[in-house]
Design an enzyme around this catalytic site. Structure first.
Site, PDB file in Angstrom:
ATOM      1  N   HIS A 136       0.875  -1.185   0.000  1.00 13.83           N
ATOM      2  CA  HIS A 136       0.000   0.000   0.000  1.00 13.83           C
ATOM      3  C   HIS A 136       0.919   1.244   0.000  1.00 13.83           C
ATOM      4  O   HIS A 136       0.991   1.983   0.978  1.00 13.83           O
ATOM      5  CB  HIS A 136      -0.895  -0.033   1.234  1.00 13.83           C
ATOM      6  CG  HIS A 136      -2.063   0.912   1.178  1.00 13.83           C
ATOM      7  ND1 HIS A 136      -2.370   1.680   0.061  1.00 13.83           N
ATOM      8  CD2 HIS A 136      -3.012   1.213   2.105  1.00 13.83           C
ATOM      9  CE1 HIS A 136      -3.457   2.397   0.322  1.00 13.83           C
ATOM     10  NE2 HIS A 136      -3.862   2.141   1.544  1.00 13.83           N
ATOM     11  N   GLN A 139      -0.185   4.986   0.851  1.00 15.06           N
ATOM     12  CA  GLN A 139      -0.505   5.197   2.267  1.00 15.06           C
ATOM     13  C   GLN A 139       0.726   5.646   3.061  1.00 15.06           C
ATOM     14  O   GLN A 139       0.683   6.623   3.813  1.00 15.06           O
ATOM     15  CB  GLN A 139      -1.037   3.876   2.871  1.00 15.06           C
ATOM     16  CG  GLN A 139      -1.266   3.934   4.370  1.00 15.06           C
ATOM     17  CD  GLN A 139      -2.381   4.881   4.745  1.00 15.06           C
ATOM     18  OE1 GLN A 139      -3.471   4.794   4.198  1.00 15.06           O
ATOM     19  NE2 GLN A 139      -2.140   5.792   5.683  1.00 15.06           N
ATOM     20  N   ASP A 231      -2.848  -1.113  12.344  1.00 16.22           N
ATOM     21  CA  ASP A 231      -3.792  -1.277  11.228  1.00 16.22           C
ATOM     22  C   ASP A 231      -4.821  -2.315  11.679  1.00 16.22           C
ATOM     23  O   ASP A 231      -4.618  -2.979  12.710  1.00 16.22           O
ATOM     24  CB  ASP A 231      -2.995  -1.767   9.990  1.00 16.22           C
ATOM     25  CG  ASP A 231      -3.840  -1.910   8.724  1.00 16.22           C
ATOM     26  OD1 ASP A 231      -5.012  -1.465   8.730  1.00 16.22           O
ATOM     27  OD2 ASP A 231      -3.336  -2.481   7.732  1.00 16.22           O
ATOM     28  N   CYS A 272      -3.756   3.861   9.513  1.00 17.13           N
ATOM     29  CA  CYS A 272      -4.093   4.175   8.115  1.00 17.13           C
ATOM     30  C   CYS A 272      -5.594   4.379   7.925  1.00 17.13           C
ATOM     31  O   CYS A 272      -5.999   5.042   6.966  1.00 17.13           O
ATOM     32  CB  CYS A 272      -3.587   3.072   7.195  1.00 17.13           C
ATOM     33  SG  CYS A 272      -4.198   1.438   7.657  1.00 17.13           S
ATOM     34  N   ARG A 300      -3.269  11.877   2.809  1.00 13.35           N
ATOM     35  CA  ARG A 300      -3.394  10.983   1.655  1.00 13.35           C
ATOM     36  C   ARG A 300      -3.631  11.804   0.390  1.00 13.35           C
ATOM     37  O   ARG A 300      -3.111  11.511  -0.673  1.00 13.35           O
ATOM     38  CB  ARG A 300      -4.581  10.007   1.841  1.00 13.35           C
ATOM     39  CG  ARG A 300      -4.475   9.031   2.987  1.00 13.35           C
ATOM     40  CD  ARG A 300      -3.332   8.089   2.847  1.00 13.35           C
ATOM     41  NE  ARG A 300      -3.306   7.416   1.559  1.00 13.35           N
ATOM     42  CZ  ARG A 300      -4.147   6.446   1.163  1.00 13.35           C
ATOM     43  NH1 ARG A 300      -5.071   5.980   1.980  1.00 13.35           N
ATOM     44  NH2 ARG A 300      -4.043   5.901  -0.039  1.00 13.35           N
TER      45      ARG A 300
HETATM   46  N1  NVA Z   1      -4.456  -3.704   5.723  1.00 15.32           N
HETATM   47  C1  NVA Z   1      -5.709  -3.066   5.411  1.00 15.32           C
HETATM   48  C2  NVA Z   1      -5.468  -1.660   4.956  1.00 15.32           C
HETATM   49  C3  NVA Z   1      -6.704  -0.875   4.662  1.00 15.32           C
HETATM   50  C4  NVA Z   1      -6.403   0.516   4.189  1.00 15.32           C
HETATM   51  C5  NVA Z   1      -6.463  -3.866   4.360  1.00 15.32           C
HETATM   52  O1  NVA Z   1      -5.825  -4.332   3.412  1.00 15.32           O
HETATM   53  O2  NVA Z   1      -7.660  -4.045   4.498  1.00 15.32           O
HETATM   54  N1   CP Z   2      -6.235   3.972   4.305  1.00 20.33           N
HETATM   55  C1   CP Z   2      -6.939   3.644   3.212  1.00 20.33           C
HETATM   56  O1   CP Z   2      -6.418   3.165   2.203  1.00 20.33           O
HETATM   57  O2   CP Z   2      -8.274   3.890   3.319  1.00 20.33           O
HETATM   58  P1   CP Z   2      -9.372   3.435   2.264  1.00 20.33           P
HETATM   59  O3   CP Z   2      -9.442   1.926   2.323  1.00 20.33           O
HETATM   60  O4   CP Z   2     -10.639   4.077   2.747  1.00 20.33           O
HETATM   61  O5   CP Z   2      -8.978   3.898   0.910  1.00 20.33           O
END
Ligand code: NVA
Ligand code: CP
Length: 312
Positions: A136, A139, A231, A272, A300
């Site tokens: 990610h 982020q 997270d 995040c 972001r």
């Molecule tokens: N680790 C989380 C991040 C969400 C922004 C997911 O992948 O759901």
């Molecule tokens: N942190 C983040 O990526 O949030 P969303 O899943 O809402 O995009």
């Protein structure tokens, strides 16, 4: 570095970005945020188009791409995989080739890292990874920006990530910290620590930047932390593992007591988002005075705008 040096680049993860290039994006992010505050209006994406491909849900990432591109005069087009042929009737390669003929850039959020890599290879336009199971990257640029706003700099600061060390956010954080000289401690239960292949790569970047990377299952390692970061315990796509994750991660919840354990009154709390209050973090901490999560969410947008300004 020349302002045009990054034109045409994709951001799939931070592995192939130099510390100098990442710093360039951070400086641009800070300046984009300043412009927003002073009300300066630019139209730097006028005549440009952005495809936003989403296999998974999103609030922040979608809104950051869509608003930052649109307010600079560009035309973002949201394409959920419910709407387009990708994945059902048409291959990723063919979709990429078509989008590459119509758009200035592509953002992709979904499951496989390979999908975003194929999109970049076949479309021949900049492609941004808006989250895959593996990384990610957008982020963590916002996370470092938030650290810099809190402390004036990120280099030499101690960031402790507490939680699932194999997930996309953790894996991206460790890379960016190692590249930028941020000391990163991953506090994860046995079985959820970051994979050794990535740690081996990370150690090379850390040696060059002077960052200390520590991997442990001991919560005591929060001592001296400038930031505690967590997270969700169950990432998107892993819902079936919920009970297993809860059992593994419950001792790693961020509580007010854990914030105190750092021995540092100035420790900030980062997440995040979205957060499940009462699971990975207590309501008291996320809504308390040390929490920077709303700045982090806002950042972001500034970082994503900076990435697009530099590469389109
Ligand atoms: N680790 C989380 C991040 C969400 C922004 C997911 O992948 O759901
Ligand atoms: N942190 C983040 O990526 O949030 P969303 O899943 O809402 O995009």
């Amino acid at each position: 570095m020349k302002p045009t040096a990054l034109k045409g680049r994709s951001l799939l993860n931070w592995k192939d970005w130099t510390p100098e290039e990442i710093r360039f994006l951070l400086e641009l992010s800070h300046s984009v945020k300043k412009d927003t505050r002073t009300g300066d209006i630019h139209q730097r994406f006028r005549g440009k188009t952005l495809a936003l491909l989403f296999e998974k849900r999103s609030t922040r990432t979608r809104c950051a791409f869509e608003t930052s591109f649109g307010e600079e005069g560009g035309h973002p087009v949201f394409l959920s995989t419910q709407d387009i042929q990708l994945g059902s009737k048409e291959s990723i390669e063919d979709t990429a080739r078509v989008l590459g003929r119509m758009f200035s850039a592509i953002e992709f959020r979904g499951f496989e890292q390979e999908t975003v890599e194929i999109l970049a290879r076949e479309s021949k336009i900049p492609v941004y990874n808006g989250l895959t199971d593996t990384f990610h990257p957008t982020q963590v640029l916002a996370d470092i920006m938030t650290l810099e706003e809190s402390f004036g700099k990120s280099e030499g600061k101690k960031l402790c990530y507490v939680g699932d060390g194999r997930n996309n956010v953790a894996r991206s954080l460790i890379i960016i910290c190692a590249k930028l000289g941020v000391n990163c401690t991953m506090i994860t239960p046995p079985g959820l620590s970051t994979d050794t292949a990535l740690l081996d790569e990370t150690s090379i970047w850390a040696r060059d930047s002077g960052a200390t990377i520590q991997i442990t299952d001991s919560i005591e390692a929060v001592e001296g932390a400038d930031a505690l970061y967590t997270d969700v315990w169950v990432s998107m796509g892993e819902e079936k593992k919920r009970n297993e994750r809860l059992a593994q991660l419950t001792p790693y919840q961020i509580t007010a007591q854990l914030m105190k354990k750092t021995g540092n009154d100035n420790t900030v709390f980062l997440h995040c988002l979205p957060a499940i209050k009462g699971e990975e973090v207590t309501k008291e901490v996320i809504e308390g005075p040390q929490s920077r999560v709303w700045d982090q969410a806002e950042n972001r947008k500034h970082t994503i705008k900076a990435i697009m300004l530099a590469t389109i």
